[in-house]
Design a protein around this motif. Structure first.
Motif, PDB file in Angstrom:
ATOM      1  N   ASP A  36     -43.507  27.795 -11.096  1.00 24.99           N
ATOM      2  CA  ASP A  36     -44.379  26.930 -11.880  1.00 24.99           C
ATOM      3  C   ASP A  36     -43.661  26.378 -13.112  1.00 24.99           C
ATOM      4  N   LEU A  37     -44.215  25.278 -13.610  1.00 28.10           N
ATOM      5  CA  LEU A  37     -43.852  24.760 -14.918  1.00 28.10           C
ATOM      6  C   LEU A  37     -44.664  25.487 -15.978  1.00 28.10           C
ATOM      7  N   ASN A  55     -44.948  23.726 -19.191  1.00 32.51           N
ATOM      8  CA  ASN A  55     -45.493  22.679 -20.050  1.00 32.51           C
ATOM      9  C   ASN A  55     -46.847  22.224 -19.515  1.00 32.51           C
ATOM     10  N   ASN A  56     -47.637  21.601 -20.370  1.00 36.28           N
ATOM     11  CA  ASN A  56     -48.974  21.169 -19.981  1.00 36.28           C
ATOM     12  C   ASN A  56     -49.079  19.659 -19.775  1.00 36.28           C
ATOM     13  N   LEU A  90     -47.004  17.925 -17.433  1.00 35.72           N
ATOM     14  CA  LEU A  90     -46.864  17.850 -15.976  1.00 35.72           C
ATOM     15  C   LEU A  90     -46.466  16.459 -15.490  1.00 35.72           C
ATOM     16  N   GLY A 119     -41.011  17.848 -17.979  1.00 34.82           N
ATOM     17  CA  GLY A 119     -40.499  18.730 -16.930  1.00 34.82           C
ATOM     18  C   GLY A 119     -39.000  18.902 -17.021  1.00 34.82           C
ATOM     19  N   ASP A 150     -44.558  20.928 -25.829  1.00 33.47           N
ATOM     20  CA  ASP A 150     -45.652  19.979 -25.664  1.00 33.47           C
ATOM     21  C   ASP A 150     -45.924  19.177 -26.931  1.00 33.47           C
ATOM     22  N   HIS A 196     -41.807  18.283 -11.511  1.00 33.10           N
ATOM     23  CA  HIS A 196     -43.255  18.484 -11.457  1.00 33.10           C
ATOM     24  C   HIS A 196     -43.697  18.497 -10.003  1.00 33.10           C
ATOM     25  N   HIS A 209     -49.612  12.975 -10.498  1.00 37.74           N
ATOM     26  CA  HIS A 209     -49.371  14.243 -11.167  1.00 37.74           C
ATOM     27  C   HIS A 209     -49.771  14.074 -12.621  1.00 37.74           C
ATOM     28  N   SER A 248     -51.623  16.362 -16.250  1.00 38.27           N
ATOM     29  CA  SER A 248     -52.447  17.501 -16.649  1.00 38.27           C
ATOM     30  C   SER A 248     -53.810  17.533 -15.964  1.00 38.27           C
ATOM     31  N   ALA A 302     -50.202  19.983  -9.870  1.00 37.38           N
ATOM     32  CA  ALA A 302     -49.027  19.339 -10.465  1.00 37.38           C
ATOM     33  C   ALA A 302     -48.105  20.329 -11.165  1.00 37.38           C
ATOM     34  N   ARG A 303     -48.591  21.530 -11.431  1.00 40.60           N
ATOM     35  CA  ARG A 303     -47.769  22.569 -12.065  1.00 40.60           C
ATOM     36  C   ARG A 303     -46.897  23.301 -11.041  1.00 40.60           C
TER      37      ARG A 303
END
Length: 356
Positions: free
Chosen positions: A99-100, A102-103, A105, A110, A121, A283, A296, A298, A303-304
């Motif tokens: 997973d990533l 960051n929020n 996405l 990324g 972020d 992403h 993709h 948030s 998308a994460r």
């Protein structure tokens, strides 16, 4: 004089003592390729949907009865050579998760996460062409004296010079529609320069991946860098355009680029037996196949969710990971530092290196 010499040794000693100058690393990013296609091949609902162009030929080319057969057709090098000699993480059906953190996405956040080992972020929240305030692992390696001018980046997207902060880092970035430059151009580079201006890209900010790929290999032949980043971008842009056939064809072409790159590495004495290849994506994409797969961000479920591949030197041949695990792309930059035996630099990162 002795005091000055002692001071210099104290400052640069950790780098001189720890660095592994035999190590070569290729970091490959494949923009926006879903884990669903990587692990299961062509999506049944998308192949069957008449709204997508070229579905009849697409079905004939990529559709098979089982996920294992479909992925083998889509990415044969990944599922033949790498599956036997490396590691493939991220098949969520089997419990392997990547997973990533960051929020945002999407792409710039990324890539920042991949290159720096942490999300940001607050400051990295758009795809605008602004120089990255964070220090990437490419810049860290390039600032080690023995690796100076031995780090290069190649990307199809024209924002990479800013993500890597080419101006500050000193890392040469050939991205977007840039040509090869210098007085020692090879015949192939001259041809690529000419051809790139003659073949229009479908997009204004992303060139076709074949140029990125061949520019990278020509530079590797000439300068033998220790760390190379190659960013293929077509899969994301074809997906945004809703062209599922082109998305799959691009993924298959990129798999052939992986094979071509590995065959070059195995044929070159500088790289043979000394090279580790790390692959991931910036992403994921939506999981609802008839709509959200194109997008993709948030607000898009799935998308994460990404994937991670490793093979080459010092990588255990574990194949497709079929047990429960949780990896994050923030672990990639510390892993690169660990492979170069630059442990002292890892204190800057929030996460531990990935276990290879």
């Amino acid at each position: 004089m002795k005091r000055v010499f002692l001071f210099i040794l104290i400052c640069i000693g950790p780098f001189l003592k720890a660095q592994n100058t035999d190590q070569k690393i290729i970091l490959i990013t494949l923009d926006g390729l879903r884990w669903q296609e990587l692990f299961s091949g062509a999506d049944e609902k998308l192949v069957a949907n008449k709204d997508y162009r070229g579905n009849e030929s697409l079905k004939e080319k990529f559709w098979r009865n089982t996920p294992e057969e479909r992925r083998q057709v889509l990415m044969p090098f990944v599922w033949s050579y790498i599956a036997k000699n490396g590691q493939i993480h991220g098949n969520r059906v089997l419990g392997s998760k990547v997973d990533l953190t960051n929020n945002m996405l999407f792409s710039y956040p990324g890539y920042n996460e991949i290159f720096t080992g942490r999300a940001d972020d607050e400051r990295i929240n758009s795809n605008s062409k602004t120089n990255n305030v964070n220090t990437t692992v490419l810049e860290i390696i390039n600032n080690v004296p023995q690796f100076k001018d031995k780090v290069f980046s190649f990307g199809s997207w024209d924002v990479f010079p800013f993500i890597i902060n080419e101006q500050r880092s000193g890392v040469p970035v050939n991205a977007g529609f840039e040509t090869a430059k210098g007085e020692d151009l090879t015949d192939k580079e001259k041809f690529l320069n000419e051809l790139q201006s003659q073949i229009p890209s479908p997009w204004s900010s992303v060139r076709l991946d074949a140029f990125t790929h061949h520019y990278a290999i020509e530079t590797m032949k000439k300068y033998h860098p220790n760390l190379v980043h190659i960013a293929y971008g077509e899969t994301d842009d074809f997906a945004h355009g809703g062209d599922y056939a082109a998305y799959l064809n691009s993924a298959q072409n990129t798999d052939a680029f992986f094979k071509d790159l590995w065959e070059f590495i195995e044929s070159d004495p500088f790289y043979k037996g000394q090279t580790t290849i790390l692959m991931t994506t910036d992403h994921g994409r939506g999981t609802e196949p008839l709509k959200e797969w194109k997008s993709h961000g948030s607000d898009i479920e799935g998308a994460r969710e990404v994937w991670f591949i490793a093979f080459g030197k010092d990588v255990k041949p574990l194949g497709e990971i079929k047990s429960k695990e949780q990896l994050y792309t923030t672990g990639i930059a510390p892993t690169i530092l660990k492979l170069f035996d630059l442990e002292d630099s890892q204190k800057e990162y929030m996460t531990e290196p990935l276990e290879l």
